[in-house]
Write an enzyme that holds these catalytic residues in place. Sequence first.
Site, PDB file in Angstrom:
ATOM      1  N   ARG A 164       0.832  -1.215   0.000  1.00  0.00           N
ATOM      2  CA  ARG A 164       0.000   0.000   0.000  1.00  0.00           C
ATOM      3  C   ARG A 164       0.866   1.266   0.000  1.00  0.00           C
ATOM      4  O   ARG A 164       0.586   2.235   0.700  1.00  0.00           O
ATOM      5  CB  ARG A 164      -0.935   0.041   1.223  1.00  0.00           C
ATOM      6  CG  ARG A 164      -1.990  -1.026   1.272  1.00  0.00           C
ATOM      7  CD  ARG A 164      -2.998  -0.834   0.120  1.00  0.00           C
ATOM      8  NE  ARG A 164      -4.147  -1.692   0.316  1.00  0.00           N
ATOM      9  CZ  ARG A 164      -4.189  -2.982  -0.030  1.00  0.00           C
ATOM     10  NH1 ARG A 164      -3.146  -3.539  -0.626  1.00  0.00           N
ATOM     11  NH2 ARG A 164      -5.273  -3.682   0.169  1.00  0.00           N
ATOM     12  N   SER A 236     -10.560  -0.644   3.694  1.00  0.00           N
ATOM     13  CA  SER A 236      -9.774  -0.874   4.912  1.00  0.00           C
ATOM     14  C   SER A 236      -9.322   0.476   5.449  1.00  0.00           C
ATOM     15  O   SER A 236      -8.671   1.237   4.738  1.00  0.00           O
ATOM     16  CB  SER A 236      -8.520  -1.687   4.601  1.00  0.00           C
ATOM     17  OG  SER A 236      -8.852  -2.930   4.067  1.00  0.00           O
ATOM     18  N   GLU A 332      -4.602   3.480   6.714  1.00  0.00           N
ATOM     19  CA  GLU A 332      -4.303   3.338   5.299  1.00  0.00           C
ATOM     20  C   GLU A 332      -4.909   4.528   4.554  1.00  0.00           C
ATOM     21  O   GLU A 332      -4.390   4.999   3.554  1.00  0.00           O
ATOM     22  CB  GLU A 332      -4.909   2.026   4.793  1.00  0.00           C
ATOM     23  CG  GLU A 332      -4.497   1.656   3.396  1.00  0.00           C
ATOM     24  CD  GLU A 332      -5.579   0.936   2.649  1.00  0.00           C
ATOM     25  OE1 GLU A 332      -6.365   1.608   1.953  1.00  0.00           O
ATOM     26  OE2 GLU A 332      -5.620  -0.300   2.733  1.00  0.00           O
TER      27      GLU A 332
HETATM   28  N1  EPU Z   1     -10.378 -11.100  10.129  1.00  0.00           N
HETATM   29  C1  EPU Z   1     -11.073 -11.255  11.309  1.00  0.00           C
HETATM   30  N2  EPU Z   1     -12.084 -10.372  11.560  1.00  0.00           N
HETATM   31  C2  EPU Z   1     -12.443  -9.406  10.700  1.00  0.00           C
HETATM   32  C3  EPU Z   1     -11.736  -9.261   9.501  1.00  0.00           C
HETATM   33  C4  EPU Z   1     -10.701 -10.121   9.227  1.00  0.00           C
HETATM   34  O1  EPU Z   1     -10.788 -12.117  12.120  1.00  0.00           O
HETATM   35  O2  EPU Z   1     -13.375  -8.661  11.026  1.00  0.00           O
HETATM   36  C5  EPU Z   1      -9.286 -12.068   9.841  1.00  0.00           C
HETATM   37  C6  EPU Z   1      -9.777 -13.342   9.199  1.00  0.00           C
HETATM   38  O3  EPU Z   1      -9.026 -14.407   9.691  1.00  0.00           O
HETATM   39  C7  EPU Z   1      -9.449 -13.177   7.749  1.00  0.00           C
HETATM   40  C8  EPU Z   1      -8.190 -12.315   7.819  1.00  0.00           C
HETATM   41  O4  EPU Z   1      -8.387 -11.464   8.937  1.00  0.00           O
HETATM   42  O5  EPU Z   1      -9.201 -14.404   7.137  1.00  0.00           O
HETATM   43  C9  EPU Z   1      -7.949 -11.491   6.597  1.00  0.00           C
HETATM   44  O6  EPU Z   1      -9.137 -10.759   6.295  1.00  0.00           O
HETATM   45  P1  EPU Z   1      -9.479 -10.370   4.773  1.00  0.00           P
HETATM   46  O7  EPU Z   1      -9.300 -11.542   3.920  1.00  0.00           O
HETATM   47  O8  EPU Z   1     -10.812  -9.705   4.770  1.00  0.00           O
HETATM   48  O9  EPU Z   1      -8.332  -9.375   4.382  1.00  0.00           O
HETATM   49  P2  EPU Z   1      -7.680  -8.144   5.139  1.00  0.00           P
HETATM   50  O10 EPU Z   1      -6.263  -8.459   5.424  1.00  0.00           O
HETATM   51  O11 EPU Z   1      -8.526  -7.708   6.293  1.00  0.00           O
HETATM   52  C10 EPU Z   1      -6.758  -7.051   2.968  1.00  0.00           C
HETATM   53  C11 EPU Z   1      -6.804  -5.727   2.279  1.00  0.00           C
HETATM   54  C12 EPU Z   1      -8.137  -5.544   1.561  1.00  0.00           C
HETATM   55  C13 EPU Z   1      -8.303  -6.667   0.557  1.00  0.00           C
HETATM   56  C14 EPU Z   1      -8.253  -7.993   1.311  1.00  0.00           C
HETATM   57  C15 EPU Z   1      -8.328  -9.201   0.407  1.00  0.00           C
HETATM   58  C16 EPU Z   1      -5.395  -4.288   3.607  1.00  0.00           C
HETATM   59  C17 EPU Z   1      -5.319  -3.131   4.547  1.00  0.00           C
HETATM   60  N3  EPU Z   1      -6.606  -4.652   3.243  1.00  0.00           N
HETATM   61  O12 EPU Z   1      -7.735  -7.016   4.003  1.00  0.00           O
HETATM   62  O13 EPU Z   1      -8.048  -4.314   0.832  1.00  0.00           O
HETATM   63  O14 EPU Z   1      -9.522  -6.556  -0.136  1.00  0.00           O
HETATM   64  O15 EPU Z   1      -6.994  -8.089   2.028  1.00  0.00           O
HETATM   65  O16 EPU Z   1      -7.127  -9.371  -0.246  1.00  0.00           O
HETATM   66  O17 EPU Z   1      -4.351  -4.821   3.223  1.00  0.00           O
HETATM   67  C18 EPU Z   1      -8.490  -1.972   1.041  1.00  0.00           C
HETATM   68  O18 EPU Z   1      -7.273  -1.801   0.944  1.00  0.00           O
HETATM   69  O19 EPU Z   1      -9.268  -1.003   1.169  1.00  0.00           O
HETATM   70  C19 EPU Z   1      -9.017  -3.334   1.030  1.00  0.00           C
HETATM   71  C20 EPU Z   1     -10.310  -3.596   1.195  1.00  0.00           C
END
Ligand code: EPU
Length: 341
Positions: A164, A236, A332
């Site tokens: 990012r 995010s 972010e």
């Molecule tokens: N999780 C929880 N609770 C929650 C959310 C997530 O326990 O409320 C845990 C779960 O285990 C889940 C893991 O966190 O498996 C990862 O969650 P998710 O797959 O939703 O991905 P993220 O790391 O929270 C990142 C990006 C997103 C992108 C997703 C999918 C960042 C800051 N965010 O989110 O990007 O869509 O991966 O690849 O890196 C954005 O940048 O605006 C965005 C939405």
Amino acid sequence: MSNITHKIPLDTLNTFQVSATAKHFIQIESVEQLLQDYKEIKQYPNRMVLGGGSNCLFVDSFDGLIIYPQLKGIKVIKETPEHIELRVAASENWHQFVQYCLNRDYFGLENLALIPGTVGAAPVQNIGAYGVEVESFITTVDCFDFSTGEQIVLNNEECGFGYRDSIIKRAAQGRYLVTHVSLVLSKKLFPVISYAPLKAHFSNNKNISATQIFDKVVELRQQKLPDPEQLPNAGSFFKNPVVSNQQYKQLLNGFPEIVAYPLEDRRFKLAAGWLIERAGLKGKTFGKVGVHKNQALVLVNYSDNDGKNILRLAETVIKKVFELFAITLEPEVRIFQDSMQ
Ligand code: EPU
């Protein structure tokens, strides 16, 4: 006559849909106009470039000049039997561009479906989702550099991409305006299904199509992430924090179920959504704002006009996560408040 206007409301130009005003505002329709208006724009030292407004929070009105590019167009610049290189103007909508590629069998971007914002914003924070980051496709980024008044072309390496992050994001606010992004896409599909829910879904499927990946990504995003049109948000709100190997081991003692991804340098990237959920904040509302019920990394605005309340919520989240894990979450989203201008 000057193209700069004054006291322009930004309420519909930010996906948090908070009320804010730009003291000064200029819409840029072409690179020629940019060259023409450059000297006047330079007179405003406090300026920012606004794309789709999907990654910013206006805490106060903007006391400077907002530069709002409206540059459109997609051109093929190189084509071989295997690849195609496209030069895309910065204000094209990202998701529509992903669809444009899918419709023509130009592959690579299918995992990046439904990300809000513009093509020009994509390299600035190196958008990424479901195992893919845009940096893998970018050949060059054309920018207008307000510090010199020159058009520059940054190649992939010069963009300094990170998680990012890019050199454009790190530069002084309002220095660079991305005018065009060039990307190389493949005519052959190399499916990326490393992200767990995609892997689970496609595990028995030998002939995956790009449309299937696209559709699944759209479905996954719609399940977890609120549509900013219906429930204002900026995706995010925080980055996933990176911790040392040692810190991770310590955390693991206290929280054996912590969600973390190993990085190549032995550090670990933690799922901030998990930290926020574990801190008891998922789905909580605070007045007219709250933490989303399906994805704790997303802050949502139910009906507040005041960006300060979203900032306060973000501060609460940072505090609670710090109290429990001794980790400081970093936004972010770009935050604009008076003290920073
Ligand atoms: N999780 C929880 N609770 C929650 C959310 C997530 O326990 O409320 C845990 C779960 O285990 C889940 C893991 O966190 O498996 C990862 O969650 P998710 O797959 O939703 O991905 P993220 O790391 O929270 C990142 C990006 C997103 C992108 C997703 C999918 C960042 C800051 N965010 O989110 O990007 O869509 O991966 O690849 O890196 C954005 O940048 O605006 C965005 C939405």
